[in-house]
Scaffold this active site. Structure first.
Site, PDB file in Angstrom:
ATOM      1  N   LYS B  92     -11.665  -7.427   4.617  1.00  0.00           N
ATOM      2  CA  LYS B  92     -11.136  -6.054   4.671  1.00  0.00           C
ATOM      3  C   LYS B  92     -10.818  -5.593   6.086  1.00  0.00           C
ATOM      4  O   LYS B  92      -9.900  -4.808   6.300  1.00  0.00           O
ATOM      5  CB  LYS B  92     -12.135  -5.089   4.027  1.00  0.00           C
ATOM      6  CG  LYS B  92     -12.295  -5.269   2.518  1.00  0.00           C
ATOM      7  CD  LYS B  92     -11.067  -4.811   1.767  1.00  0.00           C
ATOM      8  CE  LYS B  92     -11.274  -4.841   0.251  1.00  0.00           C
ATOM      9  NZ  LYS B  92     -10.004  -4.594  -0.458  1.00  0.00           N
ATOM     10  N   GLU B 114     -10.393   5.213   0.705  1.00  0.00           N
ATOM     11  CA  GLU B 114     -11.096   5.172  -0.567  1.00  0.00           C
ATOM     12  C   GLU B 114     -11.924   3.900  -0.580  1.00  0.00           C
ATOM     13  O   GLU B 114     -11.584   2.932   0.104  1.00  0.00           O
ATOM     14  CB  GLU B 114     -10.096   5.155  -1.729  1.00  0.00           C
ATOM     15  CG  GLU B 114      -9.514   3.774  -2.097  1.00  0.00           C
ATOM     16  CD  GLU B 114      -8.654   3.151  -1.012  1.00  0.00           C
ATOM     17  OE1 GLU B 114      -8.176   3.897  -0.143  1.00  0.00           O
ATOM     18  OE2 GLU B 114      -8.463   1.920  -1.026  1.00  0.00           O
ATOM     19  N   SER B 381     -13.745 -14.614   0.292  1.00  0.00           N
ATOM     20  CA  SER B 381     -13.259 -13.384   0.932  1.00  0.00           C
ATOM     21  C   SER B 381     -14.352 -12.512   1.524  1.00  0.00           C
ATOM     22  O   SER B 381     -14.089 -11.656   2.367  1.00  0.00           O
ATOM     23  CB  SER B 381     -12.440 -12.569  -0.070  1.00  0.00           C
ATOM     24  OG  SER B 381     -13.192 -12.364  -1.248  1.00  0.00           O
TER      25      SER B 381
END
Lengths: 265, 400
Positions: B92, B114, B381
């Site tokens: 991220k 968010e 990830s």
């Protein structure tokens, strides 16, 4: 044919402005909606906006969000919204009726079927909050060919280029969003609104309504000095929310006061 | 193949994507698109992005050959792209750094985000601290309960976390609320969207920032394995880690691309988050894509053991990769993901995120059916530290 242009023409001749209240279909329950709509007309509404509930109302503040959630508890979808429109039309063949909602319920039904059902039920106009002109050219054309108006929003941030693009494709009236933000959360700056409406009028002969921040008779009256219509949503939902069992009466009482103030100009 | 040239100037990937927003947001998106177009063509911007990825995130992340696990499975060789080793523990951060740099150029002192699992919220709070910006993170109240540790992390980093009580009180509602904030405060606020969804230019911009993952793999796989992989596998919620690793491989038609959606309790249970496998095209959160919805077009509640995959939509580029056949999409249910989670812990000494465990589970499913010289590249990830509670509860362990 849409009843909207004629309604504005009659108002114009008598020097009056349009009062356009909003109610969410199915709030507080499906049986209440049509009586509320009739009560709105009886207390001075010129056009009624009927909200189509959606699970993810991105442009709405907390009041209208909650009304949508109440309606969705009763599983009110477009099929039942059209049934309400037909029921309304049984007793009222004259008042223009505008559906307001989001794109996905229309996409799920299919645009062609939606337009057919809207025309057959007696809908005069449609507002799809998240269909900007770039994304709905075919929809706009097909609606127009069916005699249903497509009403677009304009915002304080809309550039002259966008105003030009939107007024080219819009019909019925222009819905000017009077503040930066979501429905029903802040107060209006009348001078700002007036300046922007002048810009819009330079581009189009369509009537311009103002909404998103009108919460009392005084504001509605002031709006009438600069616009052709006062659009009231969240404030009406608050009446319904406060006393669901006497929703029609409370909405009627509130709108009567607004109507009186608007006509006393 | 021209699919790498997408989206078109209006943000369309075939019939998907676009800008389906209220007029109140159009100007902000126009401004963002103009600024981002300048950024992506500006060597100084790209150099700063690269510098930050190297020195702050710790890139490049390694590719690791999971030799022991591969041989236990007895088929294809599994390689892991170690995004779990990034600063903040997941992919991220690649995107939040990119968007924070754009925000800084636009002179927006306030960023909002968010978050579902909290990973994107933490990554946004992290870069806000790094660049001295005010940060507000919207999070569903249900998710705040499930991810209390990440809520505390965000607060440590100086962010305010706003509890969202509307709708299903999860990621999609947090996104609605962040959009409302943006509409209201658009003058001083930049909205950092965490995945390849939302209105144009977000799906493209997030993909561009995340595609550093795939570009590194293009270089690392030949160095480590002697050639490019036969199959690239990644989990798909909104789809940012998958787009990041897929994108550079799209023109290499010999490379199979497989996205793994969250099957939850199984597709037939109705409790899952597999938008591509079980959804229908529609419009949500500013773009047209596959959505989990009922017959009236209402968005339905989703379920996955991993909060990060618990989203009823999917990035529009994935929708197009599916329809065009360039990528395949499959599902892995909760229990399969959990088994892969444990397998990687025990056989490789790596605790994977539950999201990534879906991709691992699919690799474990197909590897035994393939020859030993087949190369599978799995995007690991994120790391699983945040999932201790979830996994512990499933195993009957309580943390006091």
């Amino acid at each position: 044919m849409s009843r909207i242009p004629n309604t504005f023409e009659i108002l114009r001749r008598s020097g009056r402005k349009a009062l356009i209240p909003f109610v969410t279909a199915g709030d507080p329950d499906p049986a209440a909606t049509v009586p509320i709509m009739h009560a709105m007309v009886a207390s001075g509404a010129d056009i009624v906006e009927l909200g189509v509930p959606f699970s993810d109302p991105m442009a709405d503040g907390p009041v209208i969000q909650r009304s949508g959630e109440r309606a969705l508890k009763h599983h009110v979808g477009l099929d039942r919204v059209f049934a309400m429109v037909r029921e309304f039309r049984d007793k009222d063949a004259l008042t223009p009726l505008v559906l307001m909602g989001y794109a996905n319920p229309i996409e799920a039904m299919g645009q062609t079927e939606f337009i057919r059902a809207a025309r057959e039920a007696g809908v005069d106009g449609v507002i799809v909050v998240d269909y900007p002109p770039e994304e709905c050219q075919d929809f706009a054309r097909n609606l127009r060919e069916s005699g249903v108006d497509l009403v677009f929003l304009l915002a304080p941030t809309s550039t002259p280029e966008r105003i030009a693009m939107i007024t080219r494709i819009a019909s019925g009236y222009i819905y000017y969003v009077s503040l930066r933000g979501v429905t029903g959360v802040a107060n209006i700056d009348l001078a700002d609104v007036g300046a922007k409406i002048a810009q819009i009028r330079a581009r189009t002969a369509l009537p311009v309504g103002v909404g998103f921040g009108i919460r009392d008779a005084a504001t509605a009256r002031a709006i009438c000095d600069i616009a052709d219509a006062a659009i009231i949503g969240s404030r009406i939902i608050q009446e319904i929310e406060t006393a669901p069992d006497s929703a029609s009466e409370r909405v009627a009482a509130f709108l009567s006061g607004v109507r009186l103030a608007m006509d006393a100009r | 193949m021209q699919m790498v040239d997408l989206p078109d100037e209006h943000g369309h990937f075939g019939p998907y994507g676009g800008v389906f927003v209220a007029e109140t947001l159009v100007h902000a998106l126009d401004e963002l698109r103009t600024e981002y177009d300048m950024c992506r063509a500006d060597p100084a911007f790209l150099a700063e992005f690269e510098y930050e990825l190297k020195h702050y995130v710790g890139r490049p992340s390694p590719v690791y050959h999971a030799r022991r696990w591969s041989s236990m499975l007895g088929g294809a060789q599994i390689y892991l792209k170690r995004e779990d080793l990034n600063h903040t523990g997941a992919h991220k951060i690649n995107n939040t750094i990119g968007q924070a740099l754009v925000a800084r150029r636009m002179r927006k002192p306030r960023v909002i985000a968010e978050t579902g699992a909290g990973q994107h919220g933490v990554a946004a709070a992290t870069v806000a601290a790094r660049y001295g910006m005010e940060c507000v993170v919207y999070m569903g109240s249900e998710d705040m309960k499930r991810q209390a540790a990440n809520v505390y992390r965000m607060k440590l980093l100086g962010a305010s976390v706003v509890r969202v009580e509307s709708g299903s009180k999860t990621l999609k509602d947090a996104l609605n609320e962040a959009m409302r904030d943006w509409v209201t405060n658009v003058g001083n606020t930049f909205y950092i969207i965490g995945t390849v969804a939302g209105p144009h230019p977000y799906p493209m911009m997030v993909r561009d920032f995340q595609s550093v993952i795939g570009r590194e793999c293009m270089q690392q796989m030949p160095e480590l394995a002697g050639r490019q992989p036969d199959v690239v596998i990644a989990c798909v919620g909104g789809g940012s880690n998958a787009m990041g690793i897929f994108y550079p491989y799209i023109p290499l038609e010999a490379v199979r691309l497989i996205g793994v959606e969250a099957g939850g309790f199984g597709l037939s249970s109705g409790k899952h988050a597999a938008s591509l496998a079980a959804g229908k095209p529609g419009v949500l959160h500013g773009n047209r894509t596959y959505l989990l919805q009922d017959e009236h077009g209402q968005i339905v509640e989703t379920h996955s053991i991993s909060a990060g995959l618990d989203y009823p939509g999917v990035g529009p580029e994935h929708a197009w990769l599916k329809d065009s056949g360039r990528a395949e999409y499959v599902t892995i249910d909760d229990s399969e993901a959990l088994a892969a989670f444990h397998a990687l812990c025990r056989h490789e000494g790596i605790i994977p995120a539950l999201e990534s465990s879906h991709a691992l589970a699919y690799a474990a499913k197909i590897a035994p059916t393939m020859p030993k010289d087949t190369l599978l590249l799995v995007n690991l990830s994120g790391r699983g530290d945040k999932d201790m509670h979830t996994v512990g509860e499933k195993s009957g362990i309580r943390f006091e």
